[in-house]
Write a protein that holds these residues in place. Structure first.
Motif, PDB file in Angstrom:
ATOM      1  N   GLY A  61       0.814  -1.212   0.000  1.00  0.00           N
ATOM      2  CA  GLY A  61       0.000   0.000   0.000  1.00  0.00           C
ATOM      3  C   GLY A  61       0.844   1.257   0.000  1.00  0.00           C
ATOM      4  O   GLY A  61       0.541   2.231  -0.701  1.00  0.00           O
ATOM      5  N   ALA A  62       1.930   1.251   0.777  1.00  0.00           N
ATOM      6  CA  ALA A  62       2.827   2.409   0.826  1.00  0.00           C
ATOM      7  C   ALA A  62       3.511   2.617  -0.526  1.00  0.00           C
ATOM      8  O   ALA A  62       3.622   3.748  -1.009  1.00  0.00           O
ATOM      9  CB  ALA A  62       3.859   2.223   1.932  1.00  0.00           C
ATOM     10  N   ALA A  63       3.962   1.529  -1.143  1.00  0.00           N
ATOM     11  CA  ALA A  63       4.641   1.631  -2.435  1.00  0.00           C
ATOM     12  C   ALA A  63       3.682   2.110  -3.519  1.00  0.00           C
ATOM     13  O   ALA A  63       4.020   2.989  -4.321  1.00  0.00           O
ATOM     14  CB  ALA A  63       5.251   0.283  -2.817  1.00  0.00           C
ATOM     15  N   LEU A  64       2.473   1.556  -3.557  1.00  0.00           N
ATOM     16  CA  LEU A  64       1.491   1.974  -4.555  1.00  0.00           C
ATOM     17  C   LEU A  64       1.117   3.446  -4.368  1.00  0.00           C
ATOM     18  O   LEU A  64       1.003   4.200  -5.332  1.00  0.00           O
ATOM     19  CB  LEU A  64       0.245   1.084  -4.487  1.00  0.00           C
ATOM     20  N   PHE A  69       0.727   8.881  -5.981  1.00  0.00           N
ATOM     21  CA  PHE A  69       0.635  10.251  -5.478  1.00  0.00           C
ATOM     22  C   PHE A  69       1.968  10.995  -5.476  1.00  0.00           C
ATOM     23  O   PHE A  69       1.989  12.215  -5.512  1.00  0.00           O
ATOM     24  CB  PHE A  69       0.061  10.257  -4.055  1.00  0.00           C
ATOM     25  N   GLY A  70       3.073  10.263  -5.383  1.00  0.00           N
ATOM     26  CA  GLY A  70       4.368  10.913  -5.336  1.00  0.00           C
ATOM     27  C   GLY A  70       4.614  11.569  -3.992  1.00  0.00           C
ATOM     28  O   GLY A  70       4.136  11.105  -2.958  1.00  0.00           O
ATOM     29  N   ASN A  71       5.345  12.665  -4.006  1.00  0.00           N
ATOM     30  CA  ASN A  71       5.751  13.371  -2.802  1.00  0.00           C
ATOM     31  C   ASN A  71       4.983  14.676  -2.641  1.00  0.00           C
ATOM     32  O   ASN A  71       4.392  15.170  -3.605  1.00  0.00           O
ATOM     33  CB  ASN A  71       7.255  13.681  -2.878  1.00  0.00           C
ATOM     34  N   PRO A  72       5.023  15.270  -1.445  1.00  0.00           N
ATOM     35  CA  PRO A  72       4.419  16.590  -1.287  1.00  0.00           C
ATOM     36  C   PRO A  72       4.975  17.549  -2.341  1.00  0.00           C
ATOM     37  O   PRO A  72       6.171  17.557  -2.617  1.00  0.00           O
ATOM     38  CB  PRO A  72       4.835  17.021   0.127  1.00  0.00           C
ATOM     39  N   ALA A  79      -3.224  17.641  -5.772  1.00  0.00           N
ATOM     40  CA  ALA A  79      -4.621  17.565  -6.206  1.00  0.00           C
ATOM     41  C   ALA A  79      -5.440  16.755  -5.204  1.00  0.00           C
ATOM     42  O   ALA A  79      -6.565  17.133  -4.857  1.00  0.00           O
ATOM     43  CB  ALA A  79      -4.708  16.948  -7.600  1.00  0.00           C
ATOM     44  N   PHE A  80      -4.876  15.644  -4.731  1.00  0.00           N
ATOM     45  CA  PHE A  80      -5.581  14.838  -3.738  1.00  0.00           C
ATOM     46  C   PHE A  80      -5.808  15.645  -2.465  1.00  0.00           C
ATOM     47  O   PHE A  80      -6.913  15.644  -1.908  1.00  0.00           O
ATOM     48  CB  PHE A  80      -4.823  13.551  -3.408  1.00  0.00           C
ATOM     49  N   LEU A  81      -4.784  16.339  -1.987  1.00  0.00           N
ATOM     50  CA  LEU A  81      -4.922  17.117  -0.755  1.00  0.00           C
ATOM     51  C   LEU A  81      -5.964  18.223  -0.907  1.00  0.00           C
ATOM     52  O   LEU A  81      -6.763  18.458   0.010  1.00  0.00           O
ATOM     53  CB  LEU A  81      -3.581  17.701  -0.330  1.00  0.00           C
ATOM     54  N   PRO A 117      -1.859   9.832   1.263  1.00  0.00           N
ATOM     55  CA  PRO A 117      -0.618  10.600   1.242  1.00  0.00           C
ATOM     56  C   PRO A 117      -0.420  11.383   2.535  1.00  0.00           C
ATOM     57  O   PRO A 117      -1.348  12.002   3.056  1.00  0.00           O
ATOM     58  CB  PRO A 117      -0.807  11.565   0.070  1.00  0.00           C
ATOM     59  N   GLY A 118       0.788  11.310   3.057  1.00  0.00           N
ATOM     60  CA  GLY A 118       1.148  12.078   4.237  1.00  0.00           C
ATOM     61  C   GLY A 118       0.788  11.445   5.566  1.00  0.00           C
ATOM     62  O   GLY A 118       1.237  11.898   6.607  1.00  0.00           O
ATOM     63  N   THR A 119      -0.031  10.384   5.560  1.00  0.00           N
ATOM     64  CA  THR A 119      -0.431   9.778   6.830  1.00  0.00           C
ATOM     65  C   THR A 119       0.125   8.378   7.014  1.00  0.00           C
ATOM     66  O   THR A 119       0.295   7.932   8.142  1.00  0.00           O
ATOM     67  CB  THR A 119      -1.962   9.689   6.962  1.00  0.00           C
ATOM     68  N   GLY A 120       0.352   7.658   5.920  1.00  0.00           N
ATOM     69  CA  GLY A 120       0.802   6.279   6.012  1.00  0.00           C
ATOM     70  C   GLY A 120      -0.296   5.313   6.405  1.00  0.00           C
ATOM     71  O   GLY A 120      -0.057   4.131   6.598  1.00  0.00           O
TER      72      GLY A 120
END
Length: 156
Positions: A61-64, A69-72, A79-81, A117-120
């Motif tokens: 899940g982390a890799a996908l 999403f990539g990085n901040p 766009a997701f945020l 993204p950003g939460t893990g």
């Protein structure tokens, strides 16, 4: 009163071996308005790496999530945020993933394991996220089922 949701639609299409374009739009259902939130951007999805991680759901899940999403600061991440923040005033966010006919290999991926993204944390475990994946086809004709008892559907 009926529940009010925002929608994020992500469209993935094939570009080259392991390389895809992802575009998206944000839909404000309350105002019946659509906004292109993400012009198509290139992403690399490493299918062999994901196969290697298949027995470790958290790492998969982390890799996908990283691949999509990539990085901040990356366009899909941002766009997701933006969609997530905009949906905070609503009952939730519906995420619709459209995998274009040019990328059928992406249907084998375990999208249900993707992290926010950003939460893990697993994105789809959130009570305010609804996720659906759509198939694309150029053939819109109805095809009668040969054996209706053999139809399999996964609903999560």
């Amino acid at each position: 009163m009926a529940a009010q949701y925002s929608e994020l639609e992500l469209r993935i299409q094939w570009l080259d071996r392991g390389v895809y374009f992802v575009g998206g739009k944000y839909i404000d259902t309350e105002q019946d308005r659509e906004n292109d939130i993400l012009e198509p951007v290139r992403v690399a999805i490493d299918l062999p790496r994901l196969r290697d991680l298949a027995l470790d759901p958290d790492a998969y899940g982390a890799a996908l999530s990283q691949m999509l999403f990539g990085n901040p600061g990356d366009p899909i991440h941002e766009a997701f945020l933006r969609a997530r923040v905009a949906s905070a005033a609503r009952d939730g966010l519906r995420i619709r993933l459209h995998v274009q006919a040019s990328a059928p290999e992406l249907h084998a991926l375990h999208w249900e394991l993707i992290h926010e993204p950003g939460t893990g944390k697993p994105l789809l475990a959130s009570p305010t996220i609804w996720f659906s994946r759509f198939l694309s086809t150029g053939d819109l004709r109805l095809h009668p089922l040969q054996d209706p008892d053999s139809v399999q559907v996964l609903v999560v």
